[in-house]
Motif scaffolding. Structure first.
Motif: not given
Lengths: 386, 386
Positions: B24-35, B42-43, B46-48, B73-76
């Motif tokens: 979880v970063l300030e305005d986004q979430i970083l998803v790291q995939w297995v590959d 962005h938050h 995702l909420r949208d 300014n919603l965040s996770a």
């Protein structure tokens, strides 16, 4: 003036000004008008627009000449004013005559082009104080002038109401056909706006519907939408309208960066059921060739996930939220309850419409709708104006 | 995976890759995939796109949440991987879960976007050596896979033939409706191509018709055209086709200045009779958002006088003559006589068609035609591919 009429077609081109003088240059002819304007016409342009019955088939009024069949270096061997017309003899032998009214109406010197551009109809923007143009069913059905007045209001302000429409199902088709044939969609030729258990769109529920255009899922959104009230006994369900062009103009002034984002970043709209799967990727605001706002495409409930670069995404959300927030501002909103026998007709690509939630247990509510494209509206106006 | 299905809709999104890690970063979430791919979301994005039944109405599968109602300014508050899904709890308390197949299919990191762009169908350009894709009426009417193969050929090459069609008038409507409803025009739902004394277009004469698209006079030219041969006893009247996209590509290489002129300078097309007056101003070549050729608009017999600046006019004539000259080059042209029971179906906005003059005194000739838009073609393909 038979030769000129073949091109002039169903339109007439009144003589604005006499031709004073004609000069032949290497690749063009200079027409000097009595009022001092000078209009250059290239030889190829004039040859291309020869209205004689050899070049234009008089029954269909369509060209049979193809300009590629003429020598690229063609020039006029002689040019003169003959009974007021521009009269030319071509190097190959063909002769052409041009009516001065038609020629002036198609001159492409800068002054003539600017004059024509200024004479084009302009959108009249409106806000919550809009004096809704309302028309009577009987007049629109029987009087071509009342019909024309309605269609001009529709073209220029994008929102009109018709009153006194019979409340039998299907009667909106009679008034729609005063313009032209109806545009069918997967929802039918006429669609019934009622709360349904197996709804294939939120439009067919009792939910409030936020301000939107219909069928943003199509390459060409329907130009006109008709909504005819047959029964309205349920509480709630008021109609809300905003002028999407007025909002776009306000956004352009108040937040130019957001405006540009909505013009440039395409967004996907989609509608899917068991038998169809429509998707369209396009910007929310479309501009015409002159940079003027020409179309709004918006329906939050039909929008797909945004796909933009990671850098653009925050701007796109800011712009989108701002636009939606503006559609909710009182300054733009017109709220009216439609009664049985009344009908909305509006420019679906400009005027966003919404509905408050209604309570289906409080009474029946039945609207019928249909679509017609802008092409048909503009064609009918031109025919009525002949 | 009920929550994910609510958004995934009639489509399924197979899992390509597991989620390895979430940050979880300030305005986004970083998803790291297995590959190894890293997809920022962005938050707000995702909420949208929360697929829960509070945010999406499960009957219509349409969103009821409007993102403007969420704090900018919603965040996770927390993010984790739960049974393979991305699971979030928002600062306001709402919870969202995202299926990894759906999430990967909608990731907007550069790599994911480039991958999706590359996977989109591309036009297959053709010339005079084109192996015409032909299909049997019976198969297309009865076998969904044969139908799909036909529609894919139509989408990708823009010209197909159907054989074994009954020669009763109206039978083309049966095959058209395998795709969807027919698009009406002022020429009717089905139009009869016959030589008529009171023709309202050169199409209804015995003249040769130069290579053209139908209804360039409309804002949206019809996407598909059907031409069904019922009787063809007259001498002459062969059909000619060119791939307008192939010509545009060749022009782009051979004369880029002429290509640009046809993309940029709008031209008016018009068709008028006693009851209608259609006009449309648009460039001859339209490009899509990526700069690819998306549409050709061309019918010399429906074209109005050019209106461009005096400086641009010679270039416009050069470009227009060059384009027409190219449509006449043997390298591009496919010439075939249509026999009774055969039907052309082609992309009217890509494949230009022409007809040689025929001799009405030598025998009867009767074709029927109709239109369907590209939207309906693409929708039918998506439904058949489910």
């Amino acid at each position: 003036m038979q030769t000129a009429a073949a091109v002039a077609d169903f339109r007439t081109y009144p003589k604005i000004c006499d031709i004073a003088d004609v000069r032949v240059l290497e690749d063009q002819i200079l027409v000097q008008w009595v009022d001092g304007r000078v209009s250059p016409f290239h030889h190829l342009w004039l040859r291309d627009n020869c209205p004689c019955t050899e070049c234009v088939y008089s029954v269909t009024r369509e060209q049979v000449l193809e300009i590629v069949d003429v020598d690229a270096n063609l020039s006029a061997a002689s040019a003169c004013i003959d009974q007021g017309n521009l009269s030319l003899e071509w190097s190959g032998g063909h002769r052409s005559q041009y009516d001065p009214g038609w020629l002036r109406a198609h001159a492409y010197d800068d002054e003539s082009r600017a004059e024509r551009r200024a004479a084009k109809p302009h959108s009249q923007l409106w806000d919550s104080r809009f004096q809704l143009p309302a028309f009577e069913y009987k007049a629109v059905m029987e009087d071509p002038n009342a019909l024309l007045q309605w269609l001009l209001a529709l073209r220029d302000s994008g929102l009109t109401q018709i009153r006194g429409v019979p409340t039998e199902p299907g009667s909106l088709a009679l008034i729609a056909k005063r313009i032209s044939f109806i545009r069918e969609s997967n929802f039918g030729v006429l669609f019934n706006v009622q709360s349904k258990a197996d709804a294939d769109s939120n439009a067919y529920t009792a939910f409030n519907l936020p301000l939107h255009t219909d069928l943003p899922t199509r390459e060409l959104q329907p130009g006109l939408q008709f909504l005819h009230c047959l029964v309205n006994d349920a509480s709630g369900g008021e109609s809300i309208f905003v002028d999407g062009f007025a909002i776009a103009h306000a956004l352009r002034t108040e937040d130019p960066e957001a405006f540009r984002a909505l013009c440039e970043i395409p967004v996907e709209f989609r509608n899917k059921d068991r038998h169809s799967d429509y998707r369209r990727l396009a910007p929310i605001i479309a501009l015409d060739a002159l940079g003027e706002v020409a179309e709004i495409r918006m329906a939050n409930f039909l929008r797909g996930p945004f796909e933009a670069s990671v850098e653009q995404m925050p701007l796109l959300y800011r712009a989108y939220r701002r636009f939606i927030a503006m559609t909710r501002e009182d300054r733009f909103r017109l709220v009216k309850r439609l009664n049985p026998g009344e009908l909305w007709c509006f420019d679906n690509r400009r005027t966003l419409h919404a509905r408050n939630a209604f309570d289906p247990s409080s009474g029946a509510r039945h609207f019928q709708g249909c679509y017609i494209d802008r092409d048909e509206l503009l064609s009918r106006i031109l025919v009525l104006q002949r």
